[in-house]
Design a protein around this motif. Structure first.
Motif, PDB file in Angstrom:
ATOM      1  N   ASN A 100       0.827  -1.211   0.000  1.00  0.00           N
ATOM      2  CA  ASN A 100       0.000   0.000   0.000  1.00  0.00           C
ATOM      3  C   ASN A 100       0.864   1.265   0.000  1.00  0.00           C
ATOM      4  OD1 ASN A 100       0.685  -0.069   2.793  1.00  0.00           O
ATOM      5  ND2 ASN A 100      -1.213   0.995   3.342  1.00  0.00           N
ATOM      6  N   THR A 101       2.038   1.176   0.614  1.00  0.00           N
ATOM      7  CA  THR A 101       2.938   2.332   0.622  1.00  0.00           C
ATOM      8  C   THR A 101       3.570   2.541  -0.751  1.00  0.00           C
ATOM      9  OG1 THR A 101       3.400   1.968   2.961  1.00  0.00           O
ATOM     10  CG2 THR A 101       4.957   3.336   1.746  1.00  0.00           C
ATOM     11  N   GLY A 103       2.211   1.865  -3.452  1.00  0.00           N
ATOM     12  CA  GLY A 103       1.127   2.466  -4.225  1.00  0.00           C
ATOM     13  C   GLY A 103       1.103   3.979  -4.067  1.00  0.00           C
ATOM     14  N   ASP A 131       5.707  -7.158  -3.686  1.00  0.00           N
ATOM     15  CA  ASP A 131       4.669  -6.147  -3.425  1.00  0.00           C
ATOM     16  C   ASP A 131       5.240  -4.736  -3.347  1.00  0.00           C
ATOM     17  OD1 ASP A 131       5.676  -7.191  -0.891  1.00  0.00           O
ATOM     18  OD2 ASP A 131       4.242  -5.845   0.062  1.00  0.00           O
ATOM     19  N   PRO A 135       2.893  -2.418  -7.362  1.00  0.00           N
ATOM     20  CA  PRO A 135       2.031  -1.217  -7.422  1.00  0.00           C
ATOM     21  C   PRO A 135       2.480  -0.176  -8.461  1.00  0.00           C
ATOM     22  CG  PRO A 135       2.422  -1.828  -5.146  1.00  0.00           C
ATOM     23  CD  PRO A 135       3.339  -2.679  -5.984  1.00  0.00           C
TER      24      PRO A 135
ATOM     25  N   ASP B  25      -3.767   8.812   5.856  1.00  0.00           N
ATOM     26  CA  ASP B  25      -4.295   8.638   4.504  1.00  0.00           C
ATOM     27  C   ASP B  25      -5.548   9.514   4.352  1.00  0.00           C
ATOM     28  OD1 ASP B  25      -5.472   7.746   2.175  1.00  0.00           O
ATOM     29  OD2 ASP B  25      -5.126   5.614   2.594  1.00  0.00           O
ATOM     30  N   ARG B 241      -2.586   1.529  11.542  1.00  0.00           N
ATOM     31  CA  ARG B 241      -4.012   1.563  11.231  1.00  0.00           C
ATOM     32  C   ARG B 241      -4.912   1.222  12.415  1.00  0.00           C
ATOM     33  NH1 ARG B 241      -3.063  -1.935   5.847  1.00  0.00           N
ATOM     34  NH2 ARG B 241      -0.968  -2.091   6.762  1.00  0.00           N
TER      35      ARG B 241
END
Lengths: 277, 277
Positions: A100-101, A103, A131, A135, B25, B241
């Motif tokens: 996700n980072t 990304g 991963d 991304p 985010d 998170r």
């Protein structure tokens, strides 16, 4: 955005596979530029204007801009907007993080709506695996340039470790080849290790290799071409300091052009020798 | 700036080794914050105010700010200025490049005069070896946190490769130990691999380990402590998170505090069990 075919076409047309590295250092640019509102951008603009017909790529190094904080980022954004569309624009950022980072980093440098930048390609560190790279590939048409064999002293610490399947840098290439093809992935291969090109070409016969070590870092263009060039060139050779700091006077842009022209002429000879043009 | 002794003192005093990850985010923060001039900073400020007595470190993830370009960088700079001095401030940037470039990144995040930020510690990728790390160590009193074993799927691609001297992540630790001691270097060790802590402690008996995978990434605090804790704690466990997005309503900061308190209480029990406090 340049596809593989467009990149090859540019190389043939310009008879060059030169990338000009925009490692724009406030301590090294001509003093008179410091009177301009944005000295880093002013320097880059003049370098670009003076060299754009002689090179096929530009590569700003993110660190040189980030170290100035907000004003540096503004210079980088302006530079990215100014880069000619017929050249591959590479952000040398060497990012790499979990999915996700990564990304978020992809958005930073690939999505103009996000941070104002729209580079064609980014350098990425492989240590964190798939991963950390995938991304970036999710952005259609963008290139990912993965560190394989780098050119500084530290490359000896880990990249040459035997993994039972060749040295680590070869394993990186073999694994990354499973993530995407030569139309999306390039590899960074340091030019101080010309003999290793033969080995790398076994696993990356078609991929473009971004070669950072010509010039100040001491690599030989001849060796790189002898061992690394393919029928479609397959090389992007970077030069930063030797070109952009050829002079630190008022004539810096002309001096940069003269240096770039010398390199372009050597490159043309190599392209002819290999039958690419 | 926190020395090793000061860090240990903070852990004993707060009975916590929690790091709150500021992976802020814009898509996930409460909608009402978007009406503030700087939503990311406003969110961080309230999270910090609500948790500062329960944690010993904060870790903004650079990518989440960079993706907003200039405004994101401004939020990051303001956040770095707001971080309490009794907590370790870690910039999770995972940088790594040749020596002179790493020097620029070190200025970016360590030298307030350069880019407006003055973090105590930075995460660094090891692939490019010694010259990619040493420029950060040149900043006296600052910490370098080197990726060893990360927590996402991609860690399997390279970090476990057998190098003839144990897996790559162990080789990274052994090598990096020759660059500086446990007063300057920490390692990132993913919490989803608790059994590997035993192995890592063979080579890094005293180093603090930054453990990123508790909470959303699924690691178990108990396992991490059983295998990774030392007599001086030796652990900084991050949660992002699970804490910062505990609620996305007006009560988000209170909800974050409640989550942080739960973790702090578990940590206190572990510190007592291990005889650290």
């Amino acid at each position: 955005m340049l596809s593989r075919q467009q990149l090859i076409q540019q190389i043939k047309q310009k008879k060059s596979f030169l990338c000009v590295g925009l490692d724009t250092d406030i301590e090294k640019i001509p003093v008179f530029l410091k009177e301009y509102p944005d000295p880093l951008f002013e320097f880059n603009k003049r370098i670009i204007d003076a060299t754009r017909d002689l090179c096929i790529a530009y590569k700003p190094n993110a660190a040189f801009y980030e170290r100035h904080g907000v004003t540096g980022l503004q210079s980088l954004i302006k530079t990215s907007e100014y880069l000619p569309k017929d050249c591959l624009s590479i952000i040398d950022a060497k990012r790499g993080d979990i999915g996700n980072t990564s990304g978020m980093y992809a958005k930073t440098f690939f999505d103009k709506e996000a941070a104002g930048m729209d580079f064609d390609a980014i350098t990425v560190a492989p240590y964190m695996g798939n991963d950390s790279v995938i991304p970036f590939l999710a952005f259609e048409g963008k290139w990912v340039i993965i560190l394989a064999l780098t050119s500084s002293v530290g490359s000896k610490d880990f990249q040459y470790l035997e993994t039972g399947n060749g040295p680590l840098y070869e394993t990186v290439i073999q694994k990354a080849n499973t993530w995407a093809g030569a139309d999306r992935i390039m590899y960074v291969v340091g030019a101080t290790k010309s003999t290793e090109f033969t080995n790398i070409r076994k696993y990356a016969p078609d991929n473009f290799l971004l070669v950072p070590g010509i010039g100040a870092q001491g690599g030989s263009l001849k060796d790189v071409c002898q061992y690394g060039m393919t029928k479609e060139c397959g090389l992007i050779v970077n030069s930063s300091r030797a070109i952009i700091y050829a002079s630190n006077g008022e004539d810096f842009a002309e001096a940069a052009r003269a240096e770039a022209l010398k390199v372009q002429q050597q490159m043309q000879a190599e392209l002819e020798k290999a039958g690419v043009i």
